[in-house]
Write a protein that holds these residues in place. Structure first.
Motif, PDB file in Angstrom:
ATOM      1  N   LEU A  53      -0.705  -9.192  35.290  1.00 53.24           N
ATOM      2  CA  LEU A  53       0.944  -9.028  35.669  1.00 53.24           C
ATOM      3  C   LEU A  53       1.564  -8.420  34.760  1.00 53.24           C
ATOM      4  N   LEU A  54       1.231  -8.688  33.393  1.00 50.80           N
ATOM      5  CA  LEU A  54       1.779  -7.720  32.181  1.00 50.80           C
ATOM      6  C   LEU A  54       1.557  -6.210  32.183  1.00 50.80           C
ATOM      7  N   VAL A  55       0.165  -5.982  32.603  1.00 44.70           N
ATOM      8  CA  VAL A  55      -0.281  -4.495  32.875  1.00 44.70           C
ATOM      9  C   VAL A  55       0.506  -4.046  34.298  1.00 44.70           C
ATOM     10  N   ALA A  56       0.446  -4.916  35.108  1.00 44.45           N
ATOM     11  CA  ALA A  56       1.213  -4.074  36.361  1.00 44.45           C
ATOM     12  C   ALA A  56       2.800  -3.736  35.959  1.00 44.45           C
ATOM     13  N   PHE A  57       3.379  -4.718  35.047  1.00 39.27           N
ATOM     14  CA  PHE A  57       4.750  -4.335  34.721  1.00 39.27           C
ATOM     15  C   PHE A  57       4.810  -3.057  34.088  1.00 39.27           C
ATOM     16  N   ALA A  58       3.968  -3.010  32.757  1.00 40.54           N
ATOM     17  CA  ALA A  58       3.827  -1.875  31.898  1.00 40.54           C
ATOM     18  C   ALA A  58       3.527  -0.516  32.715  1.00 40.54           C
ATOM     19  N   ALA A  59       2.584  -0.760  33.742  1.00 40.50           N
ATOM     20  CA  ALA A  59       2.157   0.521  34.320  1.00 40.50           C
ATOM     21  C   ALA A  59       3.420   0.971  35.337  1.00 40.50           C
ATOM     22  N   GLU A  60       4.099   0.185  35.911  1.00 43.09           N
ATOM     23  CA  GLU A  60       5.102   0.509  36.707  1.00 43.09           C
ATOM     24  C   GLU A  60       6.369   1.157  35.743  1.00 43.09           C
ATOM     25  N   LEU A  61       6.626   0.428  34.853  1.00 42.99           N
ATOM     26  CA  LEU A  61       7.610   0.828  33.768  1.00 42.99           C
ATOM     27  C   LEU A  61       7.281   2.552  33.285  1.00 42.99           C
ATOM     28  N   ARG A  62       5.895   2.488  32.996  1.00 51.44           N
ATOM     29  CA  ARG A  62       5.768   3.879  32.627  1.00 51.44           C
ATOM     30  C   ARG A  62       5.853   4.970  33.512  1.00 51.44           C
ATOM     31  N   LEU A  63       5.827   4.503  34.760  1.00 52.36           N
ATOM     32  CA  LEU A  63       6.158   5.595  35.954  1.00 52.36           C
ATOM     33  C   LEU A  63       7.662   6.057  35.954  1.00 52.36           C
ATOM     34  N   GLY A  64       8.505   5.221  35.455  1.00 50.42           N
ATOM     35  CA  GLY A  64       9.958   5.455  35.313  1.00 50.42           C
ATOM     36  C   GLY A  64      10.546   5.658  36.886  1.00 50.42           C
ATOM     37  N   ARG A  65      10.123   5.248  37.822  1.00 54.68           N
ATOM     38  CA  ARG A  65      10.935   5.470  39.015  1.00 54.68           C
ATOM     39  C   ARG A  65      11.320   4.127  39.630  1.00 54.68           C
ATOM     40  N   ALA A  66      12.772   3.870  39.800  1.00 54.77           N
ATOM     41  CA  ALA A  66      13.604   2.749  39.894  1.00 54.77           C
ATOM     42  C   ALA A  66      13.211   2.426  41.482  1.00 54.77           C
ATOM     43  N   GLU A  67      13.122   3.333  42.385  1.00 50.99           N
ATOM     44  CA  GLU A  67      13.062   3.167  43.820  1.00 50.99           C
ATOM     45  C   GLU A  67      11.798   2.143  43.800  1.00 50.99           C
ATOM     46  N   GLY A  68      11.707   0.937  44.566  1.00 52.13           N
ATOM     47  CA  GLY A  68      10.703   0.352  45.157  1.00 52.13           C
ATOM     48  C   GLY A  68      10.072  -0.250  43.797  1.00 52.13           C
ATOM     49  N   PHE A  69      10.773  -0.519  42.631  1.00 56.68           N
ATOM     50  CA  PHE A  69      10.045  -1.115  41.462  1.00 56.68           C
ATOM     51  C   PHE A  69       9.470  -2.519  41.677  1.00 56.68           C
ATOM     52  N   ILE A  70      10.364  -3.308  42.623  1.00 58.54           N
ATOM     53  CA  ILE A  70      10.009  -4.646  42.726  1.00 58.54           C
ATOM     54  C   ILE A  70       8.654  -4.845  43.710  1.00 58.54           C
ATOM     55  N   ARG A  72       6.457  -2.295  44.088  1.00 58.66           N
ATOM     56  CA  ARG A  72       5.197  -2.100  43.377  1.00 58.66           C
ATOM     57  C   ARG A  72       4.610  -2.936  42.435  1.00 58.66           C
ATOM     58  N   VAL A  73       5.500  -3.573  41.682  1.00 59.87           N
ATOM     59  CA  VAL A  73       4.943  -4.470  40.793  1.00 59.87           C
ATOM     60  C   VAL A  73       4.388  -5.750  41.354  1.00 59.87           C
ATOM     61  N   ALA A  74       5.111  -6.168  42.740  1.00 64.20           N
ATOM     62  CA  ALA A  74       4.426  -7.295  43.403  1.00 64.20           C
ATOM     63  C   ALA A  74       3.150  -7.030  44.012  1.00 64.20           C
ATOM     64  N   ALA A  75       3.081  -5.720  44.623  1.00 62.14           N
ATOM     65  CA  ALA A  75       1.751  -5.225  45.063  1.00 62.14           C
ATOM     66  C   ALA A  75       0.695  -5.357  44.057  1.00 62.14           C
ATOM     67  N   ALA A  76       1.154  -4.823  42.719  1.00 62.29           N
ATOM     68  CA  ALA A  76      -0.190  -4.740  41.942  1.00 62.29           C
ATOM     69  C   ALA A  76      -0.372  -6.060  41.379  1.00 62.29           C
ATOM     70  N   ALA A  77       0.546  -6.681  41.156  1.00 66.07           N
ATOM     71  CA  ALA A  77       0.249  -8.239  40.610  1.00 66.07           C
ATOM     72  C   ALA A  77      -0.740  -8.967  41.573  1.00 66.07           C
ATOM     73  N   VAL A  78       0.004  -9.146  42.760  1.00 67.69           N
ATOM     74  CA  VAL A  78      -0.780  -9.987  43.837  1.00 67.69           C
ATOM     75  C   VAL A  78      -2.071  -9.091  44.054  1.00 67.69           C
ATOM     76  N   GLY A  79      -2.442  -8.145  44.013  1.00 63.87           N
ATOM     77  CA  GLY A  79      -3.705  -7.337  44.354  1.00 63.87           C
ATOM     78  C   GLY A  79      -4.481  -7.555  43.031  1.00 63.87           C
ATOM     79  N   GLY A  80      -4.082  -7.597  41.761  1.00 58.27           N
ATOM     80  CA  GLY A  80      -4.877  -7.935  40.693  1.00 58.27           C
ATOM     81  C   GLY A  80      -5.247  -9.628  40.324  1.00 58.27           C
ATOM     82  N   VAL A  81      -4.391 -10.486  40.907  1.00 56.88           N
ATOM     83  CA  VAL A  81      -4.740 -11.942  41.049  1.00 56.88           C
ATOM     84  C   VAL A  81      -5.819 -12.105  42.066  1.00 56.88           C
ATOM     85  N   GLY A  82      -5.704 -11.331  43.377  1.00 59.98           N
ATOM     86  CA  GLY A  82      -6.510 -11.414  44.403  1.00 59.98           C
ATOM     87  C   GLY A  82      -7.752 -10.746  44.066  1.00 59.98           C
ATOM     88  N   ILE A  83      -8.134  -9.813  43.088  1.00 59.60           N
ATOM     89  CA  ILE A  83      -9.192  -9.304  42.870  1.00 59.60           C
ATOM     90  C   ILE A  83      -9.859 -10.371  41.709  1.00 59.60           C
TER      91      ILE A  83
END
Length: 99
Positions: A53-70, A72-83
């Motif tokens: 979850l922390l990596v998902a936040f950091a990776a999306e913050l690194r991209l610097g795009r505000a549109e769709g941030f939540i 993208r973070v949700a998809a990354a976190a849920v996918g990571g937990v699913g894996i």
């Protein structure tokens, strides 16, 4: 004027945040399954999911795009937990099978 759309100024990029988070979760889950004793794996998988979850936040913050941030973070976190869940289920089944 109906039917007029705004042009996309920047083409969509590959979802780097998803790939980074999911790869991290996969590597951490496999490392936990290999190096941690079976009795202690459940707790470590929870720690790994939190780290994903922390990596998902950091990776999306690194991209610097505000549109769709939540989203993208949700998809990354849920996918990571699913894996991590799939990998932990595989290790659990492997522990049950004799041989």
């Amino acid at each position: 004027m109906e039917g007029v759309t705004e042009p996309v100024l920047v083409p969509r990029r590959f979802p780097v945040g998803l790939a980074v988070t999911w790869a991290f979760a996969g590597v951490v889950a496999i490392a936990i399954g290999i190096f941690v004793a079976p009795a202690d794996r459940f707790g470590w998988f929870a720690v790994g999911a939190g780290a994903a979850l922390l990596v998902a936040f950091a990776a999306e913050l690194r991209l610097g795009r505000a549109e769709g941030f939540i989203s993208r973070v949700a998809a990354a976190a849920v996918g990571g937990v699913g894996i991590m869940g799939v990998v932990s289920a595989i290790f659990a089944l492997a522990a049950i099978v004799p041989g």
